[in-house]
Every structure is written in C-alpha cells, then in structure tokens.
Enzyme design. Structure first.
Site, short mmCIF file in Angstrom:
data_model
loop_
_atom_site.label_atom_id
_atom_site.label_comp_id
_atom_site.label_asym_id
_atom_site.label_seq_id
_atom_site.Cartn_x
_atom_site.Cartn_y
_atom_site.Cartn_z
N GLU A 1 9.03 8.97 2.25
CA GLU A 1 8.04 7.87 2.30
C GLU A 1 9.14 6.71 2.08
OE1 GLU A 1 6.68 8.67 -1.65
OE2 GLU A 1 5.85 10.66 -1.00
N HIS B 1 5.01 14.00 -12.36
CA HIS B 1 5.03 12.64 -11.84
C HIS B 1 4.39 11.72 -12.75
CE1 HIS B 1 5.34 14.80 -8.08
NE2 HIS B 1 4.89 13.80 -7.18
N ASN C 1 -3.20 11.35 -5.49
CA ASN C 1 -2.83 10.82 -4.47
C ASN C 1 -3.79 9.55 -4.00
OD1 ASN C 1 -2.12 11.47 -1.31
ND2 ASN C 1 -0.51 10.79 -2.39
N PHE D 1 -3.31 6.76 1.70
CA PHE D 1 -2.84 6.50 0.35
C PHE D 1 -2.09 5.18 0.32
CE2 PHE D 1 -0.18 9.65 2.42
CZ PHE D 1 1.02 8.87 2.77
N TYR E 1 -5.70 -37.57 -5.47
CA TYR E 1 -5.87 -36.31 -4.70
C TYR E 1 -6.80 -35.20 -5.59
CZ TYR E 1 -3.24 -37.59 -0.43
OH TYR E 1 -2.99 -38.31 0.84
N ARG F 1 -9.91 -36.17 -5.63
CA ARG F 1 -10.73 -36.23 -4.32
C ARG F 1 -10.60 -35.12 -3.49
NH1 ARG F 1 -8.33 -39.68 0.25
NH2 ARG F 1 -6.80 -40.48 -1.70
N TYR G 1 -0.58 21.99 3.87
CA TYR G 1 0.22 20.83 3.51
C TYR G 1 -0.45 20.66 1.73
CZ TYR G 1 2.49 16.50 1.43
OH TYR G 1 2.79 15.52 0.50
#
Length: 630
Positions: free
Chosen positions: A493, A102, A214, A406, A350, A353, A55
C-alpha cells in the site's frame, strides 16, 4: 419514539446520517437489497467449494496476498501447537484474525455520534450486495446499532487506504464479542455489552472480516458530521456578522443583489442574500453619518432627566466650521456638519464590506465537500468487489475484482479544502471582533466596550486575545494531511490518502470555529447595546425640543459673539429635528432575536466582572444551536 430510516445502499442522505448519529434514529434494512446481499455471499461460498483462489477469501491480505490457504494448518505440527486450538476453518480464522490484529488504534475514543455514523455507513454500503457478507452478519451489525451498543474506537490509527482498516476493526471486534463498547453510558468489554443488549457474538465467514473493515467509514462519518456542524456555523457566521454590522451602523451597499449578480459565485450570492434577510427591519444600517454620536465618558452633569441619568455614558459630536468645508460642499449639502461616531466615508472595512466574498468562498468549499460526501455515502468502498452476475465472465477474476475504492483521496482532498477554509471564516470573525473593541476603529464606541471612568476596567479586551489564539491554532492545523503519504503494508500500500486524519482534524476544528463565532456574538451584543442606547439617548434628548441641551453635546462650537454662531445654532436645530423625527433605533428583526437569546443567559456588562462564566454560557448556546434565527 425515535425515527426509523430505511437503508437500501443507494439513497442514504447526510441528514439521515445525522439523524442516526446524533438523534438516535434506528435503521431498517431494505428486504429487496438483502436478496442481493445473500446472492453475493452464496456466490463466494460456491467458488470456495470449487477451489477457486480468491483474494481475501483463500489468500492472505495486503503483502500476504500471494499466500494461498492450505487444506490444513501447517502449524499443527509445531511443538505446543495443541495448547491453543483455533475454532473453525482456516478461512474463518483468516477473517477473525484480520479483525483482531487490525484493531490497534490509539488515543481517546471517538464520541458516540461518530461511531454510530460509522456503523450506519458500513451497513448501508454492505447493502449494495458487492461485498460478500451474509445477511445474518449484516443483521447482527444492524441490531448492534439499533441497540445502541457503541464500540470503543480510539481516534488515531487510519491512513485512509486500504480504507479505515484499524478503526473499522475496533468497530467489528465488538460484533465478534471482543474489544470494548459503551452501553447505556457505561464502558465495558464488548462481550458484556452484547450480552446486556440481548445480542450474540458472530463468527465470520468468507470475506466478512474484509467487508467489515475495508472502507472509508471513519473519514466519511467524521467528515459528514463536521459538514453538518459547519453548515450551521456558516449561517451563524452570517448572524454574527449582521449583529456586528448593526453595531457599527454600517453600510448595506456591498450586500445589494445587483452587486453580486456581477460576480455570481453561489456561496457569495447566498451569503449576501442571507445577511440582507437578517438585517431586515434594521434602523441602524445606512443611517446618516451626522445622527451617530460617539461615546464620551460619563459625568455627573451629563444628563438632566432621571431617565437619562441612569445611563452609564455620555455622547458627543464635533461641529465642522464653514471654513473647513471647502471642497466638500456636495457632501455637506446631504449631511449636516457634525462628526460623531461614523467616519465620513462611503465604505466599511473589509471585514464588513467583503463579508459576502469571504463567507461565500467558505460556503463554496463546504458545498464542494458535500457533493463528494453525498456520492460516498452510497458507494461501495471495500475490496475486492463481488459481481456474481457479471455477463460473459470466464474466470473468477471477472467476478471478484480487486480495485481501489477504499482509497480515501476523494474525501481527503475535499476535507483539505474545508480545512483551509475554516481558519478563514474564524479569522474574519476575529477581525470584526477586534474592530469592535478598538477605539481607533470602532466608529465611536467605547474602548473595549466599557465606560472605564476610573481606569480600572479591561472590558472585552482579552476576549479578542482568546479569539486571536483560536485563529492562530486553527491556522496551524490547516496544513493538509492529504499531501503527505506514508506507505504501509511493506509497500504493498505505497500511496495512502491520510483522509481519516484530515476529516478528524476538520471535526475538531469546527468546534473551535464555533468558539470564535461565540466570542464575536458575545462582543457584538455588548457593542449593539451601546450603539442602540447612545443613539436612542440622542433621539430622546432631541425630542425634548431644547436645542441648547443638544448643543451642549457638541464640541468645537463657536462662542456666542463669533460670526458663525448663528449658523451653528441653525445647524444644531436641524440636527435636533432630524433626530427627533426618527423612530426607535434598533437592529434587524433576526439580529434582535439572536441578541435577545443571548441576553436571556448573559447580561450586559456595565462594569468589569468575571467573564469566564459568560464565555462558557455563550459557547454552550452556540453548541446547542440556540442563537440561530429560524
């Protein structure tokens, strides 16, 4: 000479990352780890030579993973195909095309510190030797970082799985001689930047494109830098709160260690301890109620001595007659019957405190994110993972394993936590600021921290508006991106983290948190000056020994022929003695240091003036980390 940090893939720290990103530190590659890097690269080359389908090496990516690369280019037979002859083999073209197709992010480029952090992270993870990159390519990436060639990486385009593909491609495309980069402050084509730096572009080999783009480097870089800034702002928030508490002459009981031992959340315990440390040496905190006068508008008759006539205010108390003390005898046995600036109540609001609980909860969110990010800094986050020496391996799938490191969800959820915490810290800061300017709640300070004798001054009124606007903006940006996945790559994906958006949001949000804290410090310094001057004016008046001059500052006094007049005189003289025997009123040592640092750049505002310059200066002091006591 800048620091040099040795990277080995396993011991990179956030502090070292900040040194590389923000302080120009160089990196050096561990020679022992380079052997592992080369071993994985040699293993891939061997498998390719054997014809093993792998791959991302001999197949396409993502939804193209079912496409095996052939022995020759099919498109060579297409009409006009010879017009553009690609260089190298199909496998080299695959890696090259992965990067150039990409690199499609949009928006303004990341700041150089983010990009340098991305480069350092990528180099460190590749050093683990499970990515298949060659030593020569890793060294070229390192040379680019050390030469300060900063690729132009537009900020928007990653979905956080498969890692930060698009922004990391912008990072890698410069290594190939493409894209754009900054070099010596100038933006130029990537090839030109390499040339000026004396570097050569790289042609990628097996899996190197995938190894380069990646991973989680963008979300990790932006998040880690945000955490560095937030760590500083957490301490600064304690400083701002301490200055405000001093300005209120507040109560310290809620900070005591035995209190927090009963609910020992780490951040809460740390925040309380830090504020106690910042307040050390204060003579304002826990002073008796009756010593604190309230602000009264200046008049020409207010003061009798030349020293005090220079003051821009008057002071006053109310006397509480004996017939109004029923049921409160025990209180008036401890405290004199004068109401000045401090309300007769044993606890603060508050925002003062509960400061340890709120600041501490944000500290805990920060600490959890740091735990996650520290693991990720030395993790392998690309795919597939290479195990060239796996024991008992029978098939290539035992040594080249497709997994999901990833996926940015660990970082995304950690950032979601921090993202929700930032508006909380900003909000309590704005509430303290608001309390300082509100005459109904600021314990005797002037309205909007200005004398306003003629009704023409706004003082610090609109400073609170800006803080409110920032808090609202932070709150609207606090929605977690991590809960909304948008599938990509034709549903290959089908669940992504959106961690890059999450971390980028946090990095942007810490800037506005800094602005809110700057506005609180700006306002608290003004309030602190008023409180100290008012108390010390009262002390000087009492030290002169003229009880009548002090009595003139007391409202609701009986007439001389009233039966309670003698009691009034006795109690005024006791007030005079109490004031005369205390020392100078001042804030804690660390608070004074922060106050002095601010006052060196921005003066006390006696009357309305243009405040835009003041605000810019204080925000810049915060950005430069110039107001945090060591």
């Amino acid at each position: 000479m800048s620091e040099t940090i040795l990277l080995d893939g396993s011991h990179f720290t956030r502090a070292q990352l900040v040194a590389v990103a923000r302080h120009g530190a160089r990196v050096q590659l561990d020679s022992a780890q380079l052997k592992h890097v080369q071993r994985a690269a040699d293993f891939l080359a061997e498998k390719v030579n054997c014809g093993e389908p792998t791959y991302g090496v001999t197949t396409g990516f993502g939804s193209n993973a079912d496409k095996l690369l052939g022995a020759h280019r099919v498109r060579d037979e297409l009409p006009g195909s010879r017009e553009q002859v690609p260089q190298g083999t199909l496998m080299e073209e695959l890696q090259h095309n992965l990067i150039i197709t990409h690199a499609v992010c949009v928006g303004e480029p990341f700041a150089p510190d983010v990009v340098r952090a991305m480069l350092a992270i990528r180099i460190n993870t590749l050093l683990r030797g499970h990515s298949g990159i060659r030593v020569s390519t890793l060294e070229a990436l390192t040379a680019m970082l050390n030469a300060d060639v900063v690729p132009v990486v537009p900020a928007k385009g990653s979905v956080g799985a498969s890692g930060d593909l698009a922004p990391l491609s912008h990072l890698a495309i410069v290594l190939l001689g493409g894209g754009e980069a900054f070099y010596q402050g100038e933006r130029m084509p990537g090839a030109e930047a390499l040339k000026r730096a004396g570097l050569q572009p790289v042609r990628l080999s097996f899996k190197e494109g995938l190894a380069l783009n990646n991973g989680t480097a963008q979300m990790l870089a932006t998040g880690a830098l945000a955490l560095d800034t937030l760590e500083y702002l957490l301490d600064l928030a304690d400083t701002a709160a301490s200055m405000t508490l001093d300005a209120f002459a507040g109560r310290s009981g809620a900070l005591r260690p035995e209190v927090h031992a009963l609910r020992p959340h780490p951040g809460q315990v740390a925040a309380a301890a830090h504020v106690r440390e910042l307040l050390q040496g204060s003579t304002l905190v826990d002073i008796p109620y009756h010593l604190v006068p309230r602000f009264k508008s200046w008049s020409a008759e207010a003061w009798g001595t030349p020293e005090d006539q220079a003051l821009s205010f008057d002071i006053s108390w109310d006397w509480v007659p004996a017939n109004q003390r029923h049921g409160r005898e025990a209180f008036y046995a401890r405290f004199l019957p004068f109401k000045g600036g401090k309300k007769h109540q044993p606890q603060d609001a508050y925002c003062l405190r509960c400061m340890p609980q709120v600041h501490g909860a944000v500290r805990d969110a920060w600490a959890q994110a740091c735990r996650v990010f520290d693991i990720e800094l030395n993790a392998v986050t690309d795919n597939p993972l290479i195990f060239p020496d796996a024991e008992g391996a029978q098939f290539i799938e035992d040594q080249v394993i497709s997994a999901g490191h990833f996926h940015g969800m660990p970082l995304a959820l950690a950032m979601s936590y921090v993202k929700a915490a930032i508006p909380v810290l900003a909000s309590i800061s704005e509430r303290r600021l608001n309390k300082l300017v509100d005459p109904a709640n600021n314990d005797g300070l002037p309205a909007f921290l200005t004398g306003n004798e003629d009704g023409t001054d706004s003082g610090f009124m609109i400073v609170q508006y800006t803080a409110a606007a920032l808090v609202n903006d932070l709150a609207t940006r606090a929605h977690p991106a991590s809960v909304y996945s948008v599938p990509t790559s034709a549903n290959a994906e089908d669940h992504v983290s959106m961690g890059a958006n999450e971390a980028r949001h946090v990095l942007e949000m810490v800037d506005d948190l800094g602005h809110v804290l700057a506005l609180e410090l700006y306002t608290a310094a003004q309030a602190l000056d008023f409180r100290q001057e008012m108390l010390n004016a009262a002390r000087r008046l009492a030290a002169r020994g003229d009880w009548r001059a002090l009595a003139a500052k007391v409202a609701n006094a009986p007439r001389e022929d009233h039966p309670s007049y003698a009691q009034f005189v006795d109690e005024v003289q006791k007030l005079m003695a109490a004031l005369a025997h205390v020392g100078d009123f001042h804030a804690g040592v660390a608070v004074r240091k922060a106050h002095d640092g601010l006052r060196q750049q921005v003066g006390f505002m006696h009357r309305d003036r243009a405040m835009d310059g003041d605000v810019r200066v204080v925000c810049e002091l915060v950005r430069q980390r110039a107001l945090q006591p060591e």
